[in-house]
Design a protein around this motif. Sequence first.
Motif, short mmCIF file in Angstrom:
data_model
loop_
_atom_site.label_atom_id
_atom_site.label_comp_id
_atom_site.label_asym_id
_atom_site.label_seq_id
_atom_site.Cartn_x
_atom_site.Cartn_y
_atom_site.Cartn_z
N GLN A 320 29.79 64.39 54.56
CA GLN A 320 29.93 65.01 53.25
C GLN A 320 28.65 64.76 52.46
O GLN A 320 27.87 63.85 52.78
N ASP A 321 28.41 65.54 51.43
CA ASP A 321 27.18 65.43 50.65
C ASP A 321 27.02 64.01 50.09
O ASP A 321 27.89 63.50 49.39
N GLY A 322 25.91 63.37 50.45
CA GLY A 322 25.62 62.04 49.94
C GLY A 322 26.31 60.91 50.68
O GLY A 322 26.14 59.74 50.32
N THR A 346 29.93 72.92 47.55
CA THR A 346 29.61 71.56 47.99
C THR A 346 28.89 71.60 49.33
O THR A 346 29.06 72.52 50.12
N LYS A 347 28.10 70.57 49.59
CA LYS A 347 27.31 70.52 50.81
C LYS A 347 28.02 69.73 51.90
O LYS A 347 28.77 68.80 51.63
N ILE A 348 27.74 70.13 53.11
CA ILE A 348 28.24 69.40 54.27
C ILE A 348 27.17 69.44 55.35
O ILE A 348 26.46 70.45 55.49
N THR A 349 27.02 68.35 56.09
CA THR A 349 26.08 68.30 57.20
C THR A 349 26.85 68.11 58.50
O THR A 349 27.69 67.21 58.59
N THR A 366 22.58 71.22 57.56
CA THR A 366 23.21 71.10 56.25
C THR A 366 23.58 72.49 55.73
O THR A 366 22.74 73.40 55.70
N VAL A 368 26.11 74.84 52.79
CA VAL A 368 26.82 74.85 51.52
C VAL A 368 28.11 75.65 51.71
O VAL A 368 28.06 76.82 52.08
#
Length: 727
Positions: A320-322, A346-349, A366, A368
Motif C-alpha cells: 500500500q502507499d507508504g 490511492t497508490k498501490i505497488t 506502482t 493509482v
Amino acid sequence: MKLQMIACAVAVATGGLFFSYTINEAFAASAVSSVSTTIQPSQEQALVARQLATLVDRQHYLNMRLDAATSKRVLEMYLDSLDPDRSLFLSSEVAQYQQKYNANFGISLKSGNLTAPFAIHAQYRERLKQFYEFMLAELKKPQNLQQKDVYLEIDREKAQYLKTEAEQQAHWRKILVSQLINLTISKEEERAKQQALKANPSLANGQDLTGPEDLTPVQTLTKRYTRQLERMGRIKSDDVLEKTLNAMLATYDPHSNYYPPIDAMELNRQTTLQLEGIGVSIRPERGNEDYTKIETIVEGGPASKSGQVKSGDRIIGVAQDGEKMIDVIGWPSSEIVGLIRGKRGTKITVRLLGTGASMSQARNVTLVRDIIQEEDAGVRSRTVEINRDGKKHVFGVIEIPSFYFDYRSRRAGAEYRSVSEDTAKALSALKAQKVEGVLIDLRNDPGGSLEEVARMLGQVIKSGPVVQIRDGNGNVSVFDDTDGGAQIYAGPMAVLVNLASASASEIYSAAIQDYERGIIIGSTTTGKGTAQVQLDTLAHGQATLTQRKFYRITGGSTQNKGVIPDIKLVDIYNEEFGERKAKNALKWDTIPTAPFKREGSVQPYVDKLSQWSAQRVAADSQFKYLQARTVINQKNADQKRVVLDIEQRRAELIDLEKQTLAVENQRRAATSQVPYANWESYQASIDALIESRAKMKAHLRPALPEEETFITEAANVLLDYAKLQGR
C-alpha cells in the motif's frame, strides 16, 4: 434468427478455473473417516452444487451424463486440482478415495451432497499444515546446496503418486533445497543490480529502483511458510466449493467455469467494462498455486495504461502507499484481490515476476487505483505511416481489446456501450482520412459477445453468413449479416492475430479469411471455438456453461485448430497457452458449408506475399530480437528438472543471461543504440524504462518497438497486396 448474447470468451484457455499447490504436504496414513470436517458447506452452496450438476448433466454441449463413469473422472480432476505434482497423496490413499468415491463423487453433487469433496479437502488441509511444519523444521537445519548430479523433477503432472511417507519427505527436501538455491542466486543478483545503480545512478533515469526487503534466503522462506501456515485458518467453504464445482465442469471442457461471489463480481465487470481497481483479472497459476498470475489485463485500466503489466505475470508482492511490501507468494487470489482493491486515487505497488523469469528479474510497478471509465476502455484507432520508394503511405489501425457489450444495461433500458458502435465510429473516421487500408488489431483479444462480432463483420462485408453455431443436439443456426448490404468500409484491410486471440476474435478473423475480404497476419489463434451461456441466477455465485460450438462459414470449426494466418509472423507465446494443450478441450470437426459469395481475392497472392514478408522479417532487428528471445524462453520452459547444485544452477543462469543480453545488444547495435555493459546494467535500465513509461499519459506513451513492428509489417503486406493487384 434473432441474435442473442452469448458469452464467447469469459476466460482465455484457462483449462478450467480450478488451481493447485505446487508444494504440498505430508500425507499420513489416517483413514478418510477420521479427518476434521470443521469447514462445512452452507445450504446455498449445497443448492448451487445441485443446480450446476443438474445443468451440466442435462444441458452441456457434450450431452454427457453425470453418471458413475463421469463421476470417476470428476474425482480424478478434483484430486489433480489439489495435488497436480503428485506429491501430496500417497498412491494407497488415492486408491482408497477411488474405492470409496469413484462411482458417486459426481452423482452426489446432483443431490447437493458435498460430503466427499469436503472430506477430502479436510484431509488435504491437515496434510498441508503438516507440510509447512515439516519445511519450517527443516529450515532450522543446515542444507546442502551443492548436490551434484541430484535433480528435482519439476514436471510431475503425469508422474506416479509417491508410495511412502519417506519418498514424500525426500521430495520435499529437494523442493526446499531448490528454493534456497533460487533465493540465494536472486539475492546475489539483486545486490549486483543495486551496486550497478550506485556506481552509475544515470541507469535509474531518475526513477526509484529501491531493492526488496533485505532478508536471508532462510529468513525469507521461514517468513513465507509461517504465513502460509497461518493462512490455513483463512480457508473458507467457498474455496472448497470452487475447486469441487470447477473439477466437475473441467471434466466436460475448459470453458465451463464456476465463480464464487467474489469472482462473479469480476466476471460481471469484464463483460460490461464497468471495472474498478487496477484492471486485471487474476487466478492462481495452474499447477503452482503458490503463485497468483495475471490472466487478463483490462484495456483502459491502470495496469493497462502503465504498460508495465503483462498477461502471465505473477504477483509476488503488494504494498500500500507508504507501507512495506507484503510478500504474497502462497496467498490465495481472493486475499490478494482484497489487498489490491481500495479507494480511487490511492497508490498501490505490485511486485511482478514475468513468465519464465528468475526471481532476480522481478519488478515493482506502482499504480493509482481508479474506477475505469467507459471512455478509457474499448476500441482505439490511429494512423501509421509507411515510407516506401520515396512515397508516404498512411494506414488506419483499429485496436480492439475485446468484443464488449453491456447487455445488463441494455436489458435495463439504460444507455450502454458496445464494441460494434465504437468500431463503426473508428472505421468512419479513418475512411474520412482516406487511409490506404485498415489494420484490425485483434492480438490478445479474448473475445466476447457473438452479437457484436456479427455486427462488426457486417460493417466490412456486403452480405451473407458470418458464423455457424451448432448446439448439443446437432441443430445448426446460421448468423447472417442483416444490415441490408450496408458497408461502412470497403477498402483494403488486414487482421492481426496471435495465440491469445480467442473466441469472437477467431470468428471475426475466420470470416474475413473465408470471404477473402482481407489478409490475416500473425500467428495461429487460441482455438476457443465454443460458446457459453452465463448463469447469473444461481443460488450462490455465477457460472458459464458450454452449450454451443462455432463453425466457419466454410464448415470447419475454429475449436482447437484455431485460425491459421495467411502471413505467419513470430509467435511470442508458449504453445502451452492455447486450447490445443488444454485438458478435455472439445475436438475439431466440420459441418456443411453455408452458402456465401467471396468478396475478394487473397489466396492467389499468399505465396508471394509470404515470400516478401519473410524477406523483410529476416532483416528486421525487432523481429530478430523477438525470434531469438522466443527460442531462449522456450528452452527454459522445456525444462523438466533442475539440478540441486548451486554452482551449476548459477552457471546455467549466467549462460541464460548472456544469451539474453547478447540478443538485446544486437538489437541495440542495429538501431544505433549503445550496448549494455553487463546484465546488471541492462536490468536496471529496463526497470527505469518501465517506471518512466508508467508516468506517461497512455495516449502519449510511444508503442514499444517490438510491438509496433507487427503493425508496420502488416501495413507493408497491404502495400505488397496493392502492388500485386496493380493498384
